[in-house]
Design a protein around this motif. Structure first.
Motif, short mmCIF file in Angstrom:
data_model
loop_
_atom_site.label_atom_id
_atom_site.label_comp_id
_atom_site.label_asym_id
_atom_site.label_seq_id
_atom_site.Cartn_x
_atom_site.Cartn_y
_atom_site.Cartn_z
N ARG A 607 0.83 -1.21 0.00
CA ARG A 607 0.00 0.00 0.00
C ARG A 607 0.86 1.26 0.00
N ARG A 608 1.98 1.21 0.69
CA ARG A 608 2.87 2.38 0.71
C ARG A 608 3.43 2.64 -0.69
N TYR A 609 3.84 1.57 -1.38
CA TYR A 609 4.34 1.74 -2.74
C TYR A 609 3.23 2.23 -3.67
N LEU A 612 2.93 5.89 -3.16
CA LEU A 612 4.00 6.61 -3.85
C LEU A 612 3.65 6.83 -5.32
N ALA A 613 3.09 5.79 -5.94
CA ALA A 613 2.71 5.90 -7.34
C ALA A 613 1.62 6.95 -7.53
N LYS A 614 0.64 6.97 -6.61
CA LYS A 614 -0.44 7.94 -6.71
C LYS A 614 0.06 9.36 -6.50
N LEU A 615 1.14 9.51 -5.74
CA LEU A 615 1.72 10.83 -5.51
C LEU A 615 2.60 11.27 -6.67
N ARG A 620 10.29 3.75 -12.41
CA ARG A 620 11.73 3.51 -12.31
C ARG A 620 12.25 3.88 -10.92
N MET A 621 11.75 4.96 -10.35
CA MET A 621 12.19 5.41 -9.03
C MET A 621 11.73 4.45 -7.94
N ILE A 622 10.48 3.97 -8.06
CA ILE A 622 9.97 3.02 -7.07
C ILE A 622 10.73 1.70 -7.15
N SER A 623 10.97 1.23 -8.37
CA SER A 623 11.75 0.00 -8.55
C SER A 623 13.15 0.15 -7.99
N VAL A 694 4.65 -5.65 -5.69
CA VAL A 694 4.43 -4.21 -5.50
C VAL A 694 3.77 -3.56 -6.72
N MET A 695 4.26 -3.89 -7.91
CA MET A 695 3.84 -3.18 -9.12
C MET A 695 2.35 -3.31 -9.45
N PRO A 696 1.72 -4.48 -9.32
CA PRO A 696 0.30 -4.58 -9.68
C PRO A 696 -0.59 -3.70 -8.83
#
Length: 699
Positions: A607-609, A612-615, A620-623, A694-696
């Motif tokens: 959920r935290r990741y 981050l995507a929603k923000l 690439r940065m999350i990975s 994390v990605m899905p």
């Protein structure tokens, strides 16, 4: 119904079970394969002496397997704990929908049985295939033909494997049931949203503790290097072990705070990209798992050190064997022997009989008279060429060299490898003509020892550095009434057929410097190609008899090239097998625990990741943040283990010198490559699996 639900849960959670299942399959396969070696059809057809060595190997592996079973049991329990933690919300939902805790425990037990049975079946199939490869490897290391090796099945290894893993899974089911039985519904439902409770919140304190941990580890290193692995006081080893263990635990306990504090001191680095998120996630993970990471680091250290030491011993023994096969056969003739009474008093028994005196201590002359008596071919038809090295007594000892040069053997040799009494060991004198005759027979260049000179000789790796330092001072050594100046270089070649070099300190002198009778002699021979077995049988018969009767030659310790090669190959197989078995299981267990930790952490923080995507954080940065977190968690225990190993190997190499010289850097590189391949595979699988979790979750 419950069984059907359990099957559905396993299928649905296949990704969560993947690393766990893969590790179990590897564990079962390796456990079966190594324990089945003695039951292979190829081994059953080996010569008796070789099959006895394989049986010895099998017995040792069976004993080691008890330790391996404990390691695998810990791995299964640890993995199950993380899997239960991963599915707390799911179990809470079952209870909310009205399922009783008894049914929940049954579902958990069924899931453990399903995964355990599947991994056991697949692992056994893989183990049968792996056992054939290991059999071929074992036969190859023992220089035995590998043609005709057929697929075989070991009932004994099968029973041992099934019983061991059945017991492990039974304990695991009990452990899971106990954990779920005492869990509260609110804890299960909120489990996925709970952060790990930090054990150390004060960053300056954690920074200070990190420095203290490095000081403790550094002191244990210096203490180990000073006292050695086998010092006179074994309590030192216990203290060193306690210190390095405590230092390692404290290091990981304080590591999270140290990393955060160090990063915060470098603001540009701390505020770049997702480093702030990555470092806080990492700090939370390390802070809550510092005990397991400490255990992993120490386990990797033990695996690296045991494998490096094992390979080093094999390397040293192989080089010893190569150096000890310059002639076809050798034996020792003792002309006197020390005996001890019940009070420990020593007396010397002469073994010089009429045959020895009649032959003027010449073994070739004396033994040529024995051949007909033992039904052997004539001496000249068996022996093509020979040389005898007579060893004459002297009063020169290591203490003598100490008095002459100020150099002490105990300061040069690794602590604990020799006793203080060793310095009183007296060297033997060897005529240069005997020495050169043996060197010529062994294909070596002759040495020159002029009048007024002597040459120090040692083929024993432990004492060579000391004698080299002594020779560099060229002391004048008293031999009888003559002063002989030592040559600047020492001789180090082995000039007899032997698997272990043991000539620690001998002195080669001009022929006229020697008087009296020899104390013993080494006889080297070149044997006719078609007479190897006949000569071996003849010498063995004499060794079995070796008494002081008038018609018996005092022959001892017969060795030939075939025996030296067999000993070398057998030792290589024994040590290599044990090193591979222990090292592989330990590395896999450590890597699997780290993998399960990281996958569980990725699932808990999905959920935290997603946030981050929603923000607006790019993929690439999350990975990259996830990659750095997984990398650091895998790298830190390995780095600590490597540091411990580098220090320990400085003392282990002194121990290995007892077996001969070996190339530490080559050994370390080869071992590191094997370990990093297995460890790195788990790291890559963990990263890609965590990224898939994390990605899905991101849109």
């Amino acid at each position: 119904m419950l069984v059907k639900l359990a099957f559905a849960n396993v299928r649905k959670s296949a990704r969560d079970f993947a690393v766990y299942f893969f590790t179990l399959v590897l564990g079962v396969a390796v456990f079966y394969a190594f324990n089945s070696i003695a039951d292979s059809s190829a081994v059953q057809s080996l010569p008796t002496d070789v099959s006895e060595v394989v049986q010895l190997l099998s017995n040792i592996i069976a004993g080691v397997s008890v330790f391996i079973a404990i390691v695998l049991g810990f791995l299964v329990l640890y993995a199950n704990a993380f899997l239960i933690r991963r599915r707390r919300a799911e179990f809470g939902m079952y209870l909310t929908l009205g399922m009783g805790k008894g049914d929940l425990l049954k579902i958990s037990a069924c899931e453990t049985l399903i995964v355990g049975a599947a991994s056991l079946a697949v692992g056994l199939l893989a183990g049968v295939a792996l056992s054939q490869a290991l059999t071929c490897l074992c036969l190859s290391m023992m220089a035995q033909p590998v043609e005709g090796v057929t697929l075989s099945f070991s009932t004994k290894a099968f029973t041992m494997t099934v019983a061991t893993f059945a017991a492990i899974f039974a304990v695991s089911m009990f452990w899971n049931s106990a954990h779920l039985a005492k869990s509260k519904l609110i804890d299960l439902l909120a489990g996925s949203r709970k952060n790990d409770k930090p054990r150390l919140r004060n960053l300056p304190l954690s920074f200070a503790l990190f420095i203290v941990s490095l000081c403790i580890i550094g002191y244990s290193y210096s203490m180990l290097l000073r006292t050695g692995l086998l010092g006179d006081d074994m309590s030192n080893l216990f203290i060193e072990t306690v210190l390095v263990s405590a230092g390692t635990v404290l290091l990981f306990f304080s590591l999270s705070g140290f990393l955060l504090k160090a990063a915060q001191m470098a603001k540009p680095l701390y505020l770049r990209g997702l480093n702030m998120f990555f470092l806080r996630q990492l700090a939370s993970r390390i802070n809550s798992t510092f005990v397991s990471m400490s255990v992993i680091a120490m386990t990797l250290f033990l695996a690296l050190t045991s494998v490096c030491g094992g390979i080093g011993i094999v390397d040293a023994m192989q080089k010893n064997a190569e150096n000890g096969m310059r002639c076809d056969a050798s034996f020792t003739s003792y002309y006197a022997m020390n005996t001890y009474d019940e009070n420990g008093n020593v007396s010397t028994q002469s073994l010089v009989n009429g045959l020895v005196e009649e032959s003027n201590f010449d073994a070739a002359v004396g033994l040529s008279k024995h051949t007909e008596q033992y039904g052997a071919p004539s001496w000249d038809s068996m022996v093509e060429n020979s040389a005898q090295i007579n060893f004459y007594p002297s009063n020169v000892s290591f203490d003598t060299l100490h008095d002459l040069t100020g150099l002490n053997l105990l300061d040069s040799v690794g602590a604990g490898l020799i006793t203080p009494d060793t310095t009183k060991q007296k060297a033997s004198l060897i005529k240069v003509s005997d020495f050169n005759a043996a060197r010529e027979l062994c294909g070596l260049e002759p040495v020159t020892v002029n009048d007024g000179e002597c040459l120090l000789w040692s083929d024993y790796a432990t004492s060579q550095p000391y004698l080299t330092s002594v020779a560099a001072q060229q002391p004048a050594i008293s031999i009888g009434d003559v002063q002989l100046k030592a040559q600047r270089e020492i001789a180090t070649d082995t000039i007899e057929c032997t698997s272990v070099s043991t000539r620690a300190f001998q002195i080669v002198v001009p022929d006229d410097a020697v008087t009296g009778e020899p104390a013993f002699a080494v006889f080297d021979a070149r044997i006719a190609d078609d007479m190897q077995e006949e000569f071996a049988s003849f010498c063995q018969a004499l060794c079995d008899r070796n008494n002081a009767e008038e018609d018996s030659w005092p022959m001892y310790m017969y060795q030939n090239v075939a025996g030296v090669q067999a000993n070398s190959h057998n030792l290589t197989a024994l040590v290599s097998y044990l090193a591979m078995y222990i090292g592989f299981i330990m590395v896999v267990a450590c890597a699997a625990i780290l993998a399960i930790q990281q996958l569980s952490d990725a699932s808990d923080n999905a959920r935290r990741y997603e946030l981050l995507a929603k923000l607006g954080a790019p993929q690439r940065m999350i990975s990259g943040a996830l990659f750095k977190q997984v990398l650091v968690c895998f790298a830190f225990p390995l780095v600590v283990a490597i540091a411990h190993t580098i220090c320990a190997m400085q003392t282990v190499k002194d121990l290995v010198l007892v077996f001969g010289n070996f190339n530490l850097s080559a050994t370390a590189l080869m071992t590191a490559a094997i370990f990093l391949a297995a460890y790195g595979m788990y790291f890559l699988v963990t990263y890609f699996s965590a990224r898939a979790i994390v990605m899905p979750k991101r849109s």
